[in-house]
Design a protein around this motif. Structure first.
Motif, PDB file in Angstrom:
ATOM      1  N   ASN A 159       0.855  -1.180   0.000  1.00 42.62           N
ATOM      2  CA  ASN A 159       0.000   0.000   0.000  1.00 42.62           C
ATOM      3  C   ASN A 159       0.895   1.235   0.000  1.00 42.62           C
ATOM      4  O   ASN A 159       1.632   1.478   0.959  1.00 42.62           O
ATOM      5  CB  ASN A 159      -0.916  -0.003   1.225  1.00 42.62           C
ATOM      6  CG  ASN A 159      -1.953   1.104   1.183  1.00 42.62           C
ATOM      7  OD1 ASN A 159      -1.639   2.249   0.883  1.00 42.62           O
ATOM      8  ND2 ASN A 159      -3.197   0.759   1.477  1.00 42.62           N
ATOM      9  N   ALA A 160       0.828   1.986  -1.080  1.00 38.83           N
ATOM     10  CA  ALA A 160       1.725   3.134  -1.248  1.00 38.83           C
ATOM     11  C   ALA A 160       1.535   4.189  -0.167  1.00 38.83           C
ATOM     12  O   ALA A 160       2.461   4.934   0.150  1.00 38.83           O
ATOM     13  CB  ALA A 160       1.500   3.760  -2.623  1.00 38.83           C
ATOM     14  N   GLU A 161       0.342   4.270   0.416  1.00 45.13           N
ATOM     15  CA  GLU A 161       0.050   5.282   1.427  1.00 45.13           C
ATOM     16  C   GLU A 161       0.489   4.840   2.825  1.00 45.13           C
ATOM     17  O   GLU A 161       1.110   5.605   3.560  1.00 45.13           O
ATOM     18  CB  GLU A 161      -1.454   5.597   1.443  1.00 45.13           C
ATOM     19  CG  GLU A 161      -2.017   6.095   0.121  1.00 45.13           C
ATOM     20  CD  GLU A 161      -1.667   7.553  -0.156  1.00 45.13           C
ATOM     21  OE1 GLU A 161      -1.198   8.235   0.784  1.00 45.13           O
ATOM     22  OE2 GLU A 161      -1.854   7.993  -1.302  1.00 45.13           O
ATOM     23  N   SER A 162       0.163   3.603   3.189  1.00 44.09           N
ATOM     24  CA  SER A 162       0.393   3.170   4.573  1.00 44.09           C
ATOM     25  C   SER A 162       1.871   3.027   4.906  1.00 44.09           C
ATOM     26  O   SER A 162       2.254   3.093   6.083  1.00 44.09           O
ATOM     27  CB  SER A 162      -0.329   1.844   4.844  1.00 44.09           C
ATOM     28  OG  SER A 162       0.209   0.806   4.042  1.00 44.09           O
ATOM     29  N   MET A 163       2.727   2.851   3.908  1.00 43.24           N
ATOM     30  CA  MET A 163       4.149   2.691   4.181  1.00 43.24           C
ATOM     31  C   MET A 163       4.842   4.019   4.485  1.00 43.24           C
ATOM     32  O   MET A 163       6.022   4.043   4.819  1.00 43.24           O
ATOM     33  CB  MET A 163       4.833   2.006   3.014  1.00 43.24           C
ATOM     34  CG  MET A 163       4.479   0.529   2.868  1.00 43.24           C
ATOM     35  SD  MET A 163       4.787  -0.432   4.365  1.00 43.24           S
ATOM     36  CE  MET A 163       6.573  -0.427   4.401  1.00 43.24           C
ATOM     37  N   ALA A 164       4.126   5.126   4.389  1.00 41.76           N
ATOM     38  CA  ALA A 164       4.719   6.432   4.690  1.00 41.76           C
ATOM     39  C   ALA A 164       5.223   6.485   6.132  1.00 41.76           C
ATOM     40  O   ALA A 164       6.276   7.070   6.416  1.00 41.76           O
ATOM     41  CB  ALA A 164       3.700   7.541   4.446  1.00 41.76           C
ATOM     42  N   ALA A 165       4.497   5.865   7.048  1.00 39.90           N
ATOM     43  CA  ALA A 165       4.903   5.880   8.459  1.00 39.90           C
ATOM     44  C   ALA A 165       6.232   5.160   8.654  1.00 39.90           C
ATOM     45  O   ALA A 165       7.040   5.543   9.510  1.00 39.90           O
ATOM     46  CB  ALA A 165       3.825   5.222   9.319  1.00 39.90           C
ATOM     47  N   ILE A 166       6.482   4.132   7.858  1.00 44.96           N
ATOM     48  CA  ILE A 166       7.725   3.379   7.976  1.00 44.96           C
ATOM     49  C   ILE A 166       8.911   4.222   7.522  1.00 44.96           C
ATOM     50  O   ILE A 166      10.008   4.149   8.101  1.00 44.96           O
ATOM     51  CB  ILE A 166       7.639   2.075   7.160  1.00 44.96           C
ATOM     52  CG1 ILE A 166       6.763   1.064   7.896  1.00 44.96           C
ATOM     53  CG2 ILE A 166       9.011   1.477   6.895  1.00 44.96           C
ATOM     54  CD1 ILE A 166       7.287   0.667   9.273  1.00 44.96           C
ATOM     55  N   VAL A 167       8.715   5.035   6.493  1.00 48.60           N
ATOM     56  CA  VAL A 167       9.795   5.915   6.033  1.00 48.60           C
ATOM     57  C   VAL A 167      10.206   6.852   7.167  1.00 48.60           C
ATOM     58  O   VAL A 167      11.397   7.051   7.430  1.00 48.60           O
ATOM     59  CB  VAL A 167       9.363   6.722   4.794  1.00 48.60           C
ATOM     60  CG1 VAL A 167      10.448   7.711   4.391  1.00 48.60           C
ATOM     61  CG2 VAL A 167       9.046   5.782   3.625  1.00 48.60           C
TER      62      VAL A 167
END
Length: 357
Positions: free
Chosen positions: A115-123
């Motif tokens: 999911n391109a959106e949910s991985m933002a937190a991991i960055v």
């Protein structure tokens, strides 16, 4: 005489003071000119000191096995340690896996987001830990990604649609997109409709069905194609699919109406099954994106990120938050005329596997 002795005594005292002052001054000057000892040199990391975390969405499609194996092969040749995790299309699992790798001390994170959106937190979590992030093949949205490496996915759609409009300049088109959560799918669609737009405006082409394929699942694509055939009374003239798996599912639906081979179908990824269908005449086009080039470049760039070396990007792509430094490789259309010169010549597929089904 007493006066002379007094004068002599004071002259001696004055000379002693002057000599003391001069000695102190010289000593101070010598100390000032002493070279400070050089600080100990900071030990520089080498590739053999680096650990890459490679977070993959899935291994459901044939191409992702190749990505993983070639990535590991290239990393091994460079002496780099790699930890691979596979989320199997589960957002929560992928976040947990990447958080674990970050906490265990990887030097750089390479991620293929489900999911391109949910991985933002991991960055953000990676950056908090001083770890840089390379977005591999799929772009993480709304995050300060350090680098994006992929193929030019808008160009994939442009090449698909260009080839199809040359074959079918007029008629009813079906568009079976990829996963809505995959930003690449949006880029491809953007490219497709950039080419189709003037045909649509002239009334030559009508897109009679346009639907995403949840999680790239072929069964979903097959049901979508079945719906398109039913509501349009089989009056379909061309199909553009998000990848070869969804193209294969569309062809299965066409076979039920004895239409396979009579309606042009385009896919992408150059999967073995897709190339075999091109040989058989049921699929007309696939887009070849050399996994060798992609995986080798990814390892090279991941090492540079971990070592803090400069990287010369091709362009930037806005991911909703920043203009991400990006390196985009060129895709290659594959049809019956150039299979040997592309996927076989590169060793991506073996000739016997392609032609002796």
């Amino acid at each position: 005489m007493k006066g002379c002795k007094f004068v002599k005594k004071h002259l001696t005292l004055m000379l002693t003071c002057i000599m003391t002052i001069l000695l102190v001054a010289c000593s101070t000057e010598d100390k000032a000119t002493e070279v400070e000892p050089a600080p100990e040199a900071v030990e520089q990391k080498s590739p053999k000191d680096i650990k890459i975390g490679f977070s993959m969405d899935t291994l459901q499609e044939d191409r992702w096995f190749k990505d993983r194996d070639l990535f590991l092969k290239t990393a091994k040749a460079a002496g780099v340690e790699v930890e691979v995790t596979v989320a199997n299309g589960d957002d929560v699992k992928q976040i947990w896996q990447t958080e674990k790798m970050i906490s265990e001390g990887i030097d750089v994170l390479v991620v293929v987001p489900h999911n391109a959106e949910s991985m933002a937190a991991i960055v953000e979590r990676a950056h908090d830990a001083g770890i840089k992030v390379l977005s591999y093949d799929r772009l993480v949205r709304n995050a300060e990604v350090d680098l994006y490496l992929s193929y030019d996915n808008e160009q994939v759609g442009i090449l698909q649609a260009t080839a199809m409009t040359e074959m079918v300049p007029k008629g009813n088109y079906v568009y079976l997109g990829g996963a809505d959560t995959d930003y690449n799918a949006h880029l491809m669609k953007q490219g497709v409709f950039k080419v189709l737009k003037p045909y649509i405006e002239k009334g030559d082409i009508t897109v009679v069905f346009d639907q995403w394929t949840k999680d790239w699942i072929p069964d979903v694509a097959k049901k979508n194609m079945e719906t398109a055939l039913e509501v349009n009374h089989q009056k379909i003239n061309a199909v553009i699919a998000g990848n070869d798996a969804t193209a294969g599912a569309a062809i299965e639906a066409l076979e039920a109406y004895n239409l396979a081979g009579s309606i042009p179908v385009a896919g992408q990824d150059a999967d073995l099954a897709g190339v075999q269908r091109i040989v058989a005449g049921t699929q007309n086009l696939t887009m070849y994106k050399s996994i060798n080039d992609l995986s080798e470049r990814a390892v090279e760039l991941a090492i540079k990120l971990a070592l803090g070396e400069d990287i010369q990007e091709d362009r930037t792509i806005n991911n909703g938050k920043i203009n991400v430094p990006s390196i985009l490789l060129p895709p290659v259309p594959v049809d019956q005329t150039n299979i040997r010169e592309t996927v076989i010549a590169d060793g991506f597929h073996q000739e016997d596997d392609v032609y002796n089904q």
